[in-house]
Write an enzyme that holds these catalytic residues in place. Structure first.
Site, mmCIF file in Angstrom:
data_model
loop_
_atom_site.group_PDB
_atom_site.id
_atom_site.type_symbol
_atom_site.label_atom_id
_atom_site.label_comp_id
_atom_site.label_asym_id
_atom_site.label_seq_id
_atom_site.Cartn_x
_atom_site.Cartn_y
_atom_site.Cartn_z
ATOM 1 N N LYS A 201 68.938 29.272 44.803
ATOM 2 C CA LYS A 201 70.132 29.324 43.978
ATOM 3 C C LYS A 201 70.650 27.902 43.823
ATOM 4 O O LYS A 201 70.952 27.220 44.802
ATOM 5 C CB LYS A 201 71.199 30.207 44.627
ATOM 6 C CG LYS A 201 72.501 30.202 43.845
ATOM 7 C CD LYS A 201 73.453 31.253 44.329
ATOM 8 C CE LYS A 201 74.776 31.173 43.582
ATOM 9 N NZ LYS A 201 75.717 32.210 44.014
ATOM 10 N N ARG A 211 82.798 32.577 37.154
ATOM 11 C CA ARG A 211 83.925 32.183 38.013
ATOM 12 C C ARG A 211 85.254 32.483 37.315
ATOM 13 O O ARG A 211 86.241 32.830 37.969
ATOM 14 C CB ARG A 211 83.794 30.706 38.408
ATOM 15 C CG ARG A 211 82.594 30.483 39.334
ATOM 16 C CD ARG A 211 82.409 29.028 39.718
ATOM 17 N NE ARG A 211 81.144 28.835 40.431
ATOM 18 C CZ ARG A 211 80.649 27.644 40.755
ATOM 19 N NH1 ARG A 211 81.302 26.541 40.439
ATOM 20 N NH2 ARG A 211 79.501 27.550 41.394
ATOM 21 N N LYS A 230 79.847 23.338 44.813
ATOM 22 C CA LYS A 230 79.140 24.043 45.891
ATOM 23 C C LYS A 230 77.863 23.302 46.300
ATOM 24 O O LYS A 230 76.915 23.913 46.791
ATOM 25 C CB LYS A 230 78.840 25.477 45.434
ATOM 26 C CG LYS A 230 80.107 26.279 45.100
ATOM 27 C CD LYS A 230 79.819 27.761 44.844
ATOM 28 C CE LYS A 230 81.120 28.542 44.640
ATOM 29 N NZ LYS A 230 80.869 29.999 44.466
ATOM 30 N N GLU A 246 62.832 27.108 50.862
ATOM 31 C CA GLU A 246 63.851 28.164 50.992
ATOM 32 C C GLU A 246 63.204 29.549 50.909
ATOM 33 O O GLU A 246 63.548 30.462 51.660
ATOM 34 C CB GLU A 246 64.892 28.027 49.871
ATOM 35 C CG GLU A 246 65.881 26.884 50.065
ATOM 36 C CD GLU A 246 66.966 27.227 51.083
ATOM 37 O OE1 GLU A 246 66.918 28.301 51.700
ATOM 38 O OE2 GLU A 246 67.887 26.398 51.263
ATOM 39 N N LYS A 261 67.836 31.539 40.594
ATOM 40 C CA LYS A 261 69.064 31.586 39.813
ATOM 41 C C LYS A 261 69.583 30.183 39.549
ATOM 42 O O LYS A 261 69.680 29.404 40.498
ATOM 43 C CB LYS A 261 70.104 32.378 40.608
ATOM 44 C CG LYS A 261 71.471 32.444 39.991
ATOM 45 C CD LYS A 261 72.374 33.176 40.924
ATOM 46 C CE LYS A 261 73.779 33.173 40.355
ATOM 47 N NZ LYS A 261 74.725 33.762 41.241
ATOM 48 N N SER A 287 75.841 33.976 33.769
ATOM 49 C CA SER A 287 76.908 34.120 32.772
ATOM 50 C C SER A 287 76.866 33.042 31.689
ATOM 51 O O SER A 287 77.082 33.327 30.515
ATOM 52 C CB SER A 287 78.257 34.107 33.487
ATOM 53 O OG SER A 287 78.406 32.931 34.272
ATOM 54 N N TYR A 326 73.294 40.229 31.807
ATOM 55 C CA TYR A 326 74.435 40.912 31.185
ATOM 56 C C TYR A 326 74.033 41.551 29.866
ATOM 57 O O TYR A 326 74.801 42.324 29.302
ATOM 58 C CB TYR A 326 75.602 39.915 31.002
ATOM 59 C CG TYR A 326 75.998 39.284 32.321
ATOM 60 C CD1 TYR A 326 76.786 39.990 33.234
ATOM 61 C CD2 TYR A 326 75.542 38.016 32.696
ATOM 62 C CE1 TYR A 326 77.117 39.437 34.459
ATOM 63 C CE2 TYR A 326 75.868 37.459 33.915
ATOM 64 C CZ TYR A 326 76.653 38.174 34.799
ATOM 65 O OH TYR A 326 76.962 37.628 36.017
HETATM 66 C C1 PBG Z 1 78.730 33.678 44.135
HETATM 67 C C2 PBG Z 1 78.028 34.077 42.892
HETATM 68 C C3 PBG Z 1 78.069 33.349 41.693
HETATM 69 C C4 PBG Z 1 77.308 34.060 40.765
HETATM 70 C C5 PBG Z 1 76.813 35.200 41.408
HETATM 71 N N1 PBG Z 1 77.253 35.186 42.744
HETATM 72 C C6 PBG Z 1 78.822 32.139 41.328
HETATM 73 C C7 PBG Z 1 78.728 30.955 42.165
HETATM 74 O O1 PBG Z 1 77.802 30.757 42.942
HETATM 75 O O2 PBG Z 1 79.665 30.157 42.055
HETATM 76 C C8 PBG Z 1 77.123 33.619 39.355
HETATM 77 C C9 PBG Z 1 76.552 34.596 38.414
HETATM 78 C C10 PBG Z 1 76.731 34.233 36.991
HETATM 79 O O3 PBG Z 1 77.132 33.104 36.629
HETATM 80 O O4 PBG Z 1 76.413 35.099 36.172
HETATM 81 N N2 PBG Z 1 78.336 34.195 45.297
#
Ligand code: PBG
Length: 338
Positions: A201, A211, A230, A246, A261, A287, A326
């Site tokens: 990720k 968010r 992050k 990982e 992701k 998203s 989505y």
């Molecule tokens: C956080 C989480 C995130 C998403 C899924 N789980 C956001 C992040 O890591 O800040 C993002 C999914 C998306 O953008 O569709 N645990």
């Protein structure tokens, strides 16, 4: 005058002449069963549209059940739940995350009761519950703590498993959490609850609309110097070998499936993981990827249906078995028509 002046022995266009021929030689197929539908949920009796994500809403539990039913009717087998937690329940210790009577356990229990065939996946991370907006606990010095967070993630996974989740999906990127969650689940008798690990990720700019939807961006709170990104736990977008490391760790710790992701900008990572592991691979079309296609289509720049299906096909072609998207209900409906 010969009809074939170039005398080409190889003419790849021969196999592209008709839809039947193209269909026969198609190497990758898209099916509704490859899609996982991420759904946002909230407290209360009403759903609310999400401005940053056209066509998506934060669902109340009653509407969640309707959407679950729609998913199954469209051939979608799984949903992934993401809660919007009211500010009043967000704390520095994120304790709402393992409240057995919290929104997620109630939503899971309702889905499994009404729609037992629908696979329910829950997100394991503290960000929706954390007043600092981070996936882990933040120390007074502003450090995202690893081992203390992992203990909380285990409690969160147990609360979801007890409610009946088929699969828990740690998306937090703490070290060692897959092994710890596997052990906690097994000790409590949940050896059948699967773990879908977000192995690779990335600290991506494409999570913005999510968010917004959950009001979960990292933010300074309580006077702590809280990092605004992050990057100390999510991966650097520049790295590919690190994703293999990982993935290997998570597989050794007992993950049942691995996630990459985001998806679209990380097709090389999907492909490399596919070559390295025998586990099923998921990819998350996040998203921002969704919003880009939606907004481009609304502006008339691309055809929404064609662009969405092409983006999903490309993720499959790279090697993903399953895709979080989505577009799931729209794509499944389009695939039915095709
Ligand atoms: C956080 C989480 C995130 C998403 C899924 N789980 C956001 C992040 O890591 O800040 C993002 C999914 C998306 O953008 O569709 N645990």
């Amino acid at each position: 005058m010969p009809h074939d002046p170039l005398r080409l022995p190889q003419r790849p266009r021969r196999l592209r002449q008709s839809e039947s021929l193209r269909h026969m030689v198609r190497e990758t197929r898209l099916d509704a069963a490859h899609l996982v539908w991420p759904l946002f949920i909230q407290e209360g009796a009403a759903s609310e549209p999400i401005a940053a994500m056209p066509g998506c809403s934060r669902l109340c539990v009653a509407d969640l059940l309707k959407e679950g039913e729609r998913a199954l009717a469209l051939g979608i087998r799984a949903v992934a739940l993401f809660p919007r937690v009211p500010d009043s329940l967000k704390t520095a210790d994120a304790k709402e995350a393992w409240n057995a009577k919290g929104l997620v356990p109630r939503a899971v229990a309702a889905l499994k009761k009404e729609l037992p065939d629908l696979c329910v996946i829950t997100d394991i991370a503290l960000d929706p519950y954390n007043s600092d907006g981070h996936d882990g606990l933040v120390s007074d010095a502003g450090e995202v703590l690893n081992d203390a967070t992992v203990a909380r993630l285990c409690q969160q996974a147990l609360a979801h498993a007890e409610a009946g989740a088929d699969m828990v999906a740690p998306s937090d990127m703490m070290d060692g959490r897959v092994g710890a969650i596997r052990e906690a689940l097994d000790l409590a008798g949940f050896e059948r609850t699967a773990i879908l690990s977000y192995a690779a990720k990335y600290a991506s700019a494409f999570y913005g609309p999510f968010r917004d939807a959950l009001d979960s961006a990292p933010r300074a709170a309580g006077g702590k110097p809280v990092p605004g990104d992050k990057k100390t736990y999510q991966m650097d977008p520049a790295n590919a070998r690190e994703a293999l490391r990982e993935a290997r760790l998570d597989e050794d710790e007992g993950a049942d499936m691995l996630m990459v992701k985001p998806a679209g900008a990380y097709l090389d990572i999907i492909q490399r993981l596919r070559q390295e592991t025998t586990l099923p691979i998921c990819a998350y079309q996040v998203s921002g990827e969704f919003a880009m296609i939606k907004h481009a289509a609304a502006a008339g720049a691309v055809n929404e249906r064609a662009a969405a299906l092409e983006s999903l096909l490309a993720i499959r072609r790279a090697g993903a078995d399953l895709m979080f998207t989505y577009f799931a209900p729209q794509a499944a409906a389009w695939l039915k028509e095709a």
